[in-house]
Design a protein around this motif. Sequence first.
Motif, PDB file in Angstrom:
ATOM      1  N   LEU A 147      32.643  79.828 100.539  1.00 30.92           N
ATOM      2  CA  LEU A 147      33.909  80.564 100.440  1.00 30.92           C
ATOM      3  C   LEU A 147      35.055  79.589 100.699  1.00 30.92           C
ATOM      4  O   LEU A 147      35.075  78.928 101.737  1.00 30.92           O
ATOM      5  N   MET A 148      35.975  79.509  99.762  1.00 28.02           N
ATOM      6  CA  MET A 148      37.098  78.581  99.917  1.00 28.02           C
ATOM      7  C   MET A 148      38.397  79.347  99.737  1.00 28.02           C
ATOM      8  O   MET A 148      38.408  80.472  99.229  1.00 28.02           O
ATOM      9  N   ASN A 149      39.487  78.693 100.108  1.00 29.09           N
ATOM     10  CA  ASN A 149      40.803  79.276  99.863  1.00 29.09           C
ATOM     11  C   ASN A 149      40.903  79.626  98.366  1.00 29.09           C
ATOM     12  O   ASN A 149      40.626  78.782  97.513  1.00 29.09           O
ATOM     13  N   PRO A 150      41.299  80.875  98.038  1.00 32.99           N
ATOM     14  CA  PRO A 150      41.297  81.266  96.621  1.00 32.99           C
ATOM     15  C   PRO A 150      42.183  80.380  95.747  1.00 32.99           C
ATOM     16  O   PRO A 150      41.979  80.282  94.532  1.00 32.99           O
ATOM     17  N   ASN A 151      43.152  79.697  96.375  1.00 32.35           N
ATOM     18  CA  ASN A 151      44.010  78.805  95.580  1.00 32.35           C
ATOM     19  C   ASN A 151      43.227  77.653  94.955  1.00 32.35           C
ATOM     20  O   ASN A 151      43.662  77.075  93.964  1.00 32.35           O
ATOM     21  N   VAL A 152      42.075  77.323  95.565  1.00 31.94           N
ATOM     22  CA  VAL A 152      41.224  76.275  94.977  1.00 31.94           C
ATOM     23  C   VAL A 152      40.879  76.661  93.542  1.00 31.94           C
ATOM     24  O   VAL A 152      40.973  75.858  92.612  1.00 31.94           O
TER      25      VAL A 152
END
Length: 462
Positions: A69-74
């Motif tokens: 799970l990563m920052n959605p901006n990635v």
Amino acid sequence: MEKIKMDDLVNYCKNYGFIFQGSSIYGGLSNSWDYGPLGRELKENIKKCWWQKFIQENPYNFGIDSAILMNPNVWISSGHVTNFNDPLIDCKNCKKRYRADNLIEEFAKSNNVTIPVEGKSGEELVNIIKSYNITCPSCHKNDFTDIRKFNLLFETNMGVTEDTKNKVYLRGETAQGIFINFLNVQRSMRLKLPFGIGQIGKSFRNEITPGNFIFRMREFEQMELEFFCKPGTDLEWFGYYKNFCLEFLKELGIKKENLRFRDHAKEELSFYSKATTDIEYKFPFGWGELWGIADRTDYDLSVHEKGSKTDLKYLDPITNEKYLPYVIEPSLGLDRTFLTIICDAYNKEVLEDNSEREVLKIHPYLAPIKVTILPLVKKYHTNKALEIYEELCKFYNISFDDAGSIGKRYRRADAVGTPYCITVDDDTLKYNTITIRNRDTMEQEKLNIKEIINYLNKNIKF
Ligand code: GAP
């Protein structure tokens, strides 16, 4: 020798504990698969080989294990939120669903023509289907719906409330976890270009046409290397990794006549790619992509630099030049490699006495079980056999089989690719010797118990 068909392969994997249908006692879940005891071992062994060749033995390359799970901006910066779409098309007559690009590619393949589909809009794909009069492979009518774009990223929510502010994505590829850690790795390890960052892990894609067993899945594992280099040296590294990857597959024991490069034509390349090659394998259902190798230029680092407002440029300590490195990406699917290995190694052989044996002629290092210990007569030889078992299991994944005739036990071991069978008999009790049998040649030799471990170490390595 008889090669395996896809349906038989699914049954083989189930019957011998390699792969089971996911959630089977609840009626299953479409295209989900669980790896059983032997499957898990084989998968781990493939990972170990990749890690050894791409990270451990390579002084330029380093491994990481980034979050799923990563920052959605990635995913916004990488372009996945807007562009990671499959063009969905339905046959109005028989209601079968297809990926329009796949439909065209399959048509092009079987008619030996080149029809570029990369980067084409939905409307353009529909026009291609109409102009070539491409028909539904199932009912042979040319009566399709318009194309709908279907994003492949799985969405979920982080935290307790379900609103757009908490929306996160399950990663669609492991590569992005590497790009966003480029600076962290470069600085913490004090690296100079060129260097690579690799990782192995799960990726998730809401594929609209999953299938062919574990060839195309919604949840799968990737083994990806992102190799960062100075612009201008990229094509040379691209050529280097193309060959390195092919050699790796051959070292795994995959037959070279079942492997080929497919260089992407200019019109096929993504807009940011300077060169792309697929290594394809001849699966029972035809040639299919196993490994994608691409020169991705500085596209990924430049979009993350822009999106994160972080300077990701590399400062060359010798020339003082500052630039974004180019990236060579060899991206391999673990499950697809698993499928390749089983398809390539499985054989049905007719022996000299006209009996048949099922044998998985897999590289000994990949074999889920390295040795099976067989007491010749249960009543007399079990204790000694267990002694040997207890010693060897500290070093290798081994098994113990005392059920049925020795011939049947050999057949069971052959079928799951166990490279060595050790038989314990009267000579073991009297002289401390065992008989070791080779899976491929079926030849047997006598060894002193003390020699077993050296023998295995010499023969089971990658
Ligand atoms: N980072 C680049 C990338 O992910 P890709 O061609 O989409 O490129 C790379 O994927 C490899 O991952 C493929 O060659 C294949 O081996 C594997 N792969 C991709 N999608 C898959 C799926 N749905 N199921 C199983 N393996 C898949």
